[in-house]
Write a protein that holds these residues in place. Structure first.
Motif, PDB file in Angstrom:
ATOM      1  N   UNK A   4       0.830  -1.212   0.000  1.00  0.00           N
ATOM      2  CA  UNK A   4       0.000   0.000   0.000  1.00  0.00           C
ATOM      3  C   UNK A   4       0.862   1.258   0.000  1.00  0.00           C
ATOM      4  N   UNK A   5       2.045   1.156  -0.601  1.00  0.00           N
ATOM      5  CA  UNK A   5       3.021   2.262  -0.629  1.00  0.00           C
ATOM      6  C   UNK A   5       3.363   2.729   0.785  1.00  0.00           C
ATOM      7  N   UNK A   6       3.324   1.793   1.717  1.00  0.00           N
ATOM      8  CA  UNK A   6       3.681   2.110   3.102  1.00  0.00           C
ATOM      9  C   UNK A   6       2.624   2.883   3.862  1.00  0.00           C
ATOM     10  N   UNK A   7       1.474   3.097   3.254  1.00  0.00           N
ATOM     11  CA  UNK A   7       0.437   3.937   3.861  1.00  0.00           C
ATOM     12  C   UNK A   7      -0.544   3.073   4.648  1.00  0.00           C
ATOM     13  N   UNK A   8      -0.083   2.569   5.751  1.00  0.00           N
ATOM     14  CA  UNK A   8      -0.898   1.692   6.590  1.00  0.00           C
ATOM     15  C   UNK A   8      -0.531   1.902   8.048  1.00  0.00           C
ATOM     16  N   UNK A   9      -1.545   1.975   8.891  1.00  0.00           N
ATOM     17  CA  UNK A   9      -1.277   2.162  10.318  1.00  0.00           C
ATOM     18  C   UNK A   9      -0.540   0.958  10.897  1.00  0.00           C
ATOM     19  N   UNK A  10      -0.784  -0.240  10.346  1.00  0.00           N
ATOM     20  CA  UNK A  10      -0.151  -1.441  10.905  1.00  0.00           C
ATOM     21  C   UNK A  10       1.093  -1.866  10.126  1.00  0.00           C
ATOM     22  N   UNK A  11       1.562  -1.015   9.235  1.00  0.00           N
ATOM     23  CA  UNK A  11       2.805  -1.334   8.533  1.00  0.00           C
ATOM     24  C   UNK A  11       3.973  -1.371   9.522  1.00  0.00           C
ATOM     25  N   UNK A  12       4.940  -2.232   9.253  1.00  0.00           N
ATOM     26  CA  UNK A  12       6.179  -2.218  10.032  1.00  0.00           C
ATOM     27  C   UNK A  12       6.947  -0.964   9.657  1.00  0.00           C
ATOM     28  N   UNK A  13       7.309  -0.185  10.654  1.00  0.00           N
ATOM     29  CA  UNK A  13       7.998   1.079  10.378  1.00  0.00           C
ATOM     30  C   UNK A  13       9.396   1.113  11.005  1.00  0.00           C
ATOM     31  N   UNK A  14       9.545   0.465  12.152  1.00  0.00           N
ATOM     32  CA  UNK A  14      10.853   0.416  12.822  1.00  0.00           C
ATOM     33  C   UNK A  14      11.365  -1.020  12.793  1.00  0.00           C
TER      34      UNK A  14
ATOM     35  N   UNK B  54       2.232   5.777  -6.367  1.00  0.00           N
ATOM     36  CA  UNK B  54       2.405   7.097  -5.762  1.00  0.00           C
ATOM     37  C   UNK B  54       1.715   7.135  -4.412  1.00  0.00           C
ATOM     38  N   UNK B  55       2.162   8.041  -3.546  1.00  0.00           N
ATOM     39  CA  UNK B  55       1.414   8.291  -2.322  1.00  0.00           C
ATOM     40  C   UNK B  55       0.115   8.997  -2.699  1.00  0.00           C
TER      41      UNK B  55
END
Length: 452
Positions: A257-267, A303-304
């Protein structure tokens, strides 16, 4: 007021929508209340039959709905199809399980007969985001409508086309008029809507600021609220992990989802023994992702959703670099497109560590041991989910109690599943969606006590 939806990939206008007046909104609210009085009396078997039909409508029109998702918010078309099909799955799930979930629960007391029944509460007002414009709505609507409530949707302005398509799904499935309605309104009508007598609860998926505002209004008018807000999930890799498997999962966990997710791994918190190997393989895998036309089946990174979102991500990248992070890959922005970016040497206090980064940015953090990895993971104001990659399943399960998040996944990315409750802690919100818990959020758990 006019609203416009724009394709973030090519900048072309997708739709134009005229805001409803307060008078028109009031009509919708009144109709929702009126519809509830009849809908709650309908047999559960009828409601589940309609829900099954809604799932079939989604499957029959997957290409049409997927195209609208991609054109309005920019995710690759293959991911949009998957989203529509997941919505059909959640319809199937509640159609199959609602009878069990809503059954009365017998409780032995000194009464001749005592039990808890699960009755609908009224109209539920849903404020939904743009990042999963179909899924976020259906995971609320499927259990809520099937429980006998009516639903009112206020979607994000850049996906009002999706909102109209969703309303169309319920119409095509045969739902009575007023059971599910869509509003084209600005947020300045939110208080009026929440205050309306027909509305008995509010569910919001969105930003921390939006959640705080809605929680305040819900409290003011004594209405039930459910908040699913931001996240800053950690992805912890132990030294005994299958690194190739971990890398493959990590790419999806961050870039889906192009990183646009609340539950995406970020750290991404890596033990020092596998730090260099993981980074090397992760960089290669991310670099191989194919950007391009979001309507092309082969495109993996789109794209975002809006330029301001890409601008925000770029500012977070630059601030993190100024604070001492190391640019390992990417880092550039072109309008709505932001290169998949990896930052190394990220530490607490940096933007990439402390803040939710909503886009294609992975922050890499080194930990000396398992204990420090979990300490770093807990250094967050959010609490949606944590992933751990390891072959030591027993040890990983022992650590579950040390995680304060709403989800803990071992050897898998954190994701929502109709069969499992979903929600967070801390500034990620409160309440649970999906599974039985999701259906129970918006029912009146009524005690019935009978003494002969």
């Amino acid at each position: 007021m006019e609203f416009y939806s724009t394709n973030p990939y090519n900048g072309k206008q997708v739709g134009k929508y005229t805001a409803q007046t307060k008078e028109e909104t009031t009509v919708v609210l009144n109709n929702s209340g009126k519809a509830f009085r009849e809908w709650k009396k309908t047999p559960l078997s009828y409601r589940t039959e309609l829900l099954q039909k809604a799932g079939q409508v989604l499957r029959d029109n997957v290409e049409e709905y997927a195209k609208m998702i991609t054109q309005e918010m920019g995710k690759p078309i293959s991911e949009s199809r998957a989203e529509v099909n997941k919505c059909a799955w959640v319809c199937d799930y509640y159609a199959e399980n609602a009878d069990e979930f809503l059954a009365s629960a017998e409780i032995k007391t000194d009464a001749t007969h005592s039990y808890v029944r699960h009755d609908p509460i009224g109209s539920v007002f849903a404020i939904m985001p743009w990042n999963f414009p179909f899924w976020q709505v259906f995971r609320f609507a499927a259990p809520t409508l099937t429980a006998g409530n009516t639903g009112i949707l206020k979607h994000a302005p850049n996906v009002f086309g999706c909102a109209l398509k969703i309303e169309e799904v319920f119409e095509k499935a045969g739902y009575p008029k007023g059971v599910f309605q869509n509003l084209i309104v600005h947020h300045d009508q939110t208080e009026m809507i929440i205050a309306h007598d027909a509305v008995q609860a509010v569910t919001l998926t969105g930003s921390e600021a939006a959640g705080s505002a809605v929680a305040e209004l819900s409290g003011k008018y004594i209405k039930k609220s459910l908040l699913e807000l931001g996240g800053n999930n950690s992805f912890i890799v132990w030294e005994d992990a299958d690194i190739d498997r971990a890398v493959k999962t990590a790419v999806s966990a961050r870039m889906l989802n192009c990183g646009q997710s609340c539950i995406a791994a970020k750290r991404f918190i890596l033990l020092e023994g596998i730090y260099d190997e993981f980074i090397s393989k992760f960089k290669t895998a991310v670099n191989e992702l194919k950007p391009g036309d979001t309507m092309d089946d082969s495109t993996q990174v789109g794209a975002l959703a809006r330029k301001d979102l890409a601008d925000q991500l770029q500012r977070q990248v630059k601030r993190s670099l100024e604070q001492g992070a190391e640019l390992l890959l990417g880092g550039e922005q072109n309008n709505c497109f932001h290169q998949p970016t990896i930052l190394g040497n990220v530490k607490p206090g940096m933007a990439a560590f402390d803040e939710e980064t909503f886009g294609t940015l992975a922050a890499i953090i080194k930990a000396q041991n398992i204990e420090e990895a979990f300490e770093l993971s807990e250094k967050s104001t959010f609490g949606l989910g944590t992933t751990v990659f390891t072959k030591n399943i027993e040890k990983a399960m022992e650590m579950a109690g040390s995680v304060s998040d709403g989800a803990y996944f071992v050897n898998e990315l954190v994701k929502s599943n109709p069969r499992l409750p979903f929600g967070g802690t801390k500034r990620s919100g409160y309440g649970r969606e999906l599974a039985k818990e999701g259906m129970m959020e918006f029912v009146n758990k009524k005690t019935v006590y009978v003494k002969a």
